[in-house]
Design a protein around this motif. Sequence first.
Motif, PDB file in Angstrom:
ATOM      1  N   ARG A 268      44.871 -65.648 -38.609  1.00 13.37           N
ATOM      2  CA  ARG A 268      44.485 -64.712 -37.546  1.00 13.37           C
ATOM      3  C   ARG A 268      44.513 -65.404 -36.178  1.00 13.37           C
ATOM      4  O   ARG A 268      44.944 -64.814 -35.186  1.00 13.37           O
ATOM      5  CB  ARG A 268      43.106 -64.137 -37.841  1.00 13.37           C
ATOM      6  CG  ARG A 268      42.635 -63.135 -36.793  1.00 13.37           C
ATOM      7  CD  ARG A 268      41.326 -62.471 -37.165  1.00 13.37           C
ATOM      8  NE  ARG A 268      41.505 -61.497 -38.235  1.00 13.37           N
ATOM      9  CZ  ARG A 268      41.046 -61.619 -39.465  1.00 13.37           C
ATOM     10  NH1 ARG A 268      40.364 -62.729 -39.805  1.00 13.37           N
ATOM     11  NH2 ARG A 268      41.241 -60.681 -40.370  1.00 13.37           N
ATOM     12  N   ALA A 269      44.070 -66.652 -36.128  1.00 16.88           N
ATOM     13  CA  ALA A 269      44.104 -67.392 -34.861  1.00 16.88           C
ATOM     14  C   ALA A 269      45.540 -67.613 -34.396  1.00 16.88           C
ATOM     15  O   ALA A 269      45.852 -67.481 -33.198  1.00 16.88           O
ATOM     16  CB  ALA A 269      43.378 -68.727 -35.020  1.00 16.88           C
ATOM     17  N   GLU A 272      46.944 -64.334 -33.074  1.00 11.24           N
ATOM     18  CA  GLU A 272      46.444 -64.059 -31.723  1.00 11.24           C
ATOM     19  C   GLU A 272      47.227 -64.849 -30.673  1.00 11.24           C
ATOM     20  O   GLU A 272      47.565 -64.328 -29.606  1.00 11.24           O
ATOM     21  CB  GLU A 272      44.962 -64.396 -31.645  1.00 11.24           C
ATOM     22  CG  GLU A 272      44.342 -64.095 -30.280  1.00 11.24           C
ATOM     23  CD  GLU A 272      42.859 -64.410 -30.252  1.00 11.24           C
ATOM     24  OE1 GLU A 272      42.210 -64.079 -29.247  1.00 11.24           O
ATOM     25  OE2 GLU A 272      42.360 -64.996 -31.243  1.00 11.24           O
ATOM     26  N   ARG A 273      47.509 -66.128 -30.996  1.00  9.65           N
ATOM     27  CA  ARG A 273      48.276 -66.940 -30.049  1.00  9.65           C
ATOM     28  C   ARG A 273      49.695 -66.407 -29.871  1.00  9.65           C
ATOM     29  O   ARG A 273      50.208 -66.333 -28.746  1.00  9.65           O
ATOM     30  CB  ARG A 273      48.332 -68.388 -30.558  1.00  9.65           C
ATOM     31  CG  ARG A 273      48.948 -69.369 -29.561  1.00  9.65           C
ATOM     32  CD  ARG A 273      49.250 -70.697 -30.230  1.00  9.65           C
ATOM     33  NE  ARG A 273      50.278 -70.549 -31.245  1.00  9.65           N
ATOM     34  CZ  ARG A 273      51.594 -70.489 -30.967  1.00  9.65           C
ATOM     35  NH1 ARG A 273      52.009 -70.559 -29.703  1.00  9.65           N
ATOM     36  NH2 ARG A 273      52.462 -70.369 -31.948  1.00  9.65           N
ATOM     37  N   ALA A 276      49.593 -63.029 -27.863  1.00  7.49           N
ATOM     38  CA  ALA A 276      49.241 -63.234 -26.454  1.00  7.49           C
ATOM     39  C   ALA A 276      50.380 -63.863 -25.671  1.00  7.49           C
ATOM     40  O   ALA A 276      50.538 -63.614 -24.471  1.00  7.49           O
ATOM     41  CB  ALA A 276      47.990 -64.103 -26.361  1.00  7.49           C
ATOM     42  N   TRP A 286      45.673 -55.294 -30.524  1.00  7.99           N
ATOM     43  CA  TRP A 286      46.288 -56.013 -31.633  1.00  7.99           C
ATOM     44  C   TRP A 286      45.220 -56.271 -32.678  1.00  7.99           C
ATOM     45  O   TRP A 286      44.027 -56.343 -32.382  1.00  7.99           O
ATOM     46  CB  TRP A 286      46.929 -57.332 -31.171  1.00  7.99           C
ATOM     47  CG  TRP A 286      45.965 -58.484 -31.132  1.00  7.99           C
ATOM     48  CD1 TRP A 286      45.143 -58.833 -30.121  1.00  7.99           C
ATOM     49  CD2 TRP A 286      45.713 -59.401 -32.205  1.00  7.99           C
ATOM     50  NE1 TRP A 286      44.384 -59.922 -30.469  1.00  7.99           N
ATOM     51  CE2 TRP A 286      44.721 -60.303 -31.745  1.00  7.99           C
ATOM     52  CE3 TRP A 286      46.223 -59.567 -33.492  1.00  7.99           C
ATOM     53  CZ2 TRP A 286      44.235 -61.331 -32.542  1.00  7.99           C
ATOM     54  CZ3 TRP A 286      45.742 -60.599 -34.275  1.00  7.99           C
ATOM     55  CH2 TRP A 286      44.765 -61.476 -33.806  1.00  7.99           C
ATOM     56  N   ALA A 304      50.270 -54.519 -33.283  1.00  6.70           N
ATOM     57  CA  ALA A 304      50.252 -54.886 -31.868  1.00  6.70           C
ATOM     58  C   ALA A 304      50.917 -53.782 -31.068  1.00  6.70           C
ATOM     59  O   ALA A 304      51.930 -53.211 -31.497  1.00  6.70           O
ATOM     60  CB  ALA A 304      50.959 -56.224 -31.634  1.00  6.70           C
TER      61      ALA A 304
END
Length: 351
Positions: A268-269, A272-273, A276, A286, A304
Amino acid sequence: MDAEQLIRAAIVVTAALLAAVVAGWLARFVVRRLGRRRYQHFFDNLSRSCRWPFRVLLAVVALVIALPFSTLTGSAREMVHHGLVIALIGASAWLAVRVLFVLEDAAFRRLPMDVADNRRMRRARTRIGILRRLTAVVVTLLAIAAILMTFAPLRTLGASLLASAGLAGVVAALAAQSTLAHIFAGLQLAFTDELHIDDVVVVEGEWGRIEELRLTYVVVRLWDERRLVLPTTYFTTTPFQHWTRNESRVLGAAVLHLDHRMPVGPLRAEAERVVAASPHWDRRDWVLQVVDTTETTMVVRVLASAPDAQHAYDLRCEIREKLIEYVREHHPEGLPRTRVALTPPAPADGQ
């Protein structure tokens, strides 16, 4: 007609055509002078598109004015006058249709499509295009009717057939039932906000954009540059997916099948990166979720948002590619695999 009359007629015709040329030159000069100001593109387009119909119209008008000064009399004069009237009607209709094209182009320039939310522009462009085509058809039909009405036998025939016009109308409506259905369907699509130019649709299992919306048919430009041509009645009688009916913004979904040992937190991290950093994301929504599980894998979906369908497709591909690369390099245990359990056979009796 003697030689003197022929010479006089030639002089009259030549003078009329010269006057038409001078009038056309003056009109072109005025248009160019006006084109140097605020509406330069409009006047340039008007001069380029309407040059020949305007010249023909000026020549015909000049000949009509000069006809009384010629030596023609009797039936010859009536025949020439009739021909000039027909030419005048045709040239006027030709010029009117060309002016409609110029006005459509001017309106389209004030309605750009290269904006983030172009729904209002797409709706206006669709209606303007339909109205221009409908008006051009009406102008052409009126011109043909006016030309036919210049013939006295046809006017008499029209008066005699007036009593049977109701029956003829019914027969014509039955004969043109399919065409009329397509025309009314095209008007319905344009003026009820059901379909616009550049809308994203899924029809016949194909994803594409509305490239042309005519009175009788619709052209869909598919994702691989093919063209799908469908009758307008298809969109009023057959269900289809409309991705941009209310707004251009759509959600893109990237689905991954991963092994159950894959940790969701680091994934998940990383998602996100990736989202973004993507230029295709509209910076609104998202989410990453485990939406399902099977005997061998868990199903991870990343949603997203993007400003339109094209950016959403590119965003989905980018998320899918980078997350697979991340799992392969940092968590190879998360890649899908098939497990087989080997059970030794039972010992035979006496062993």
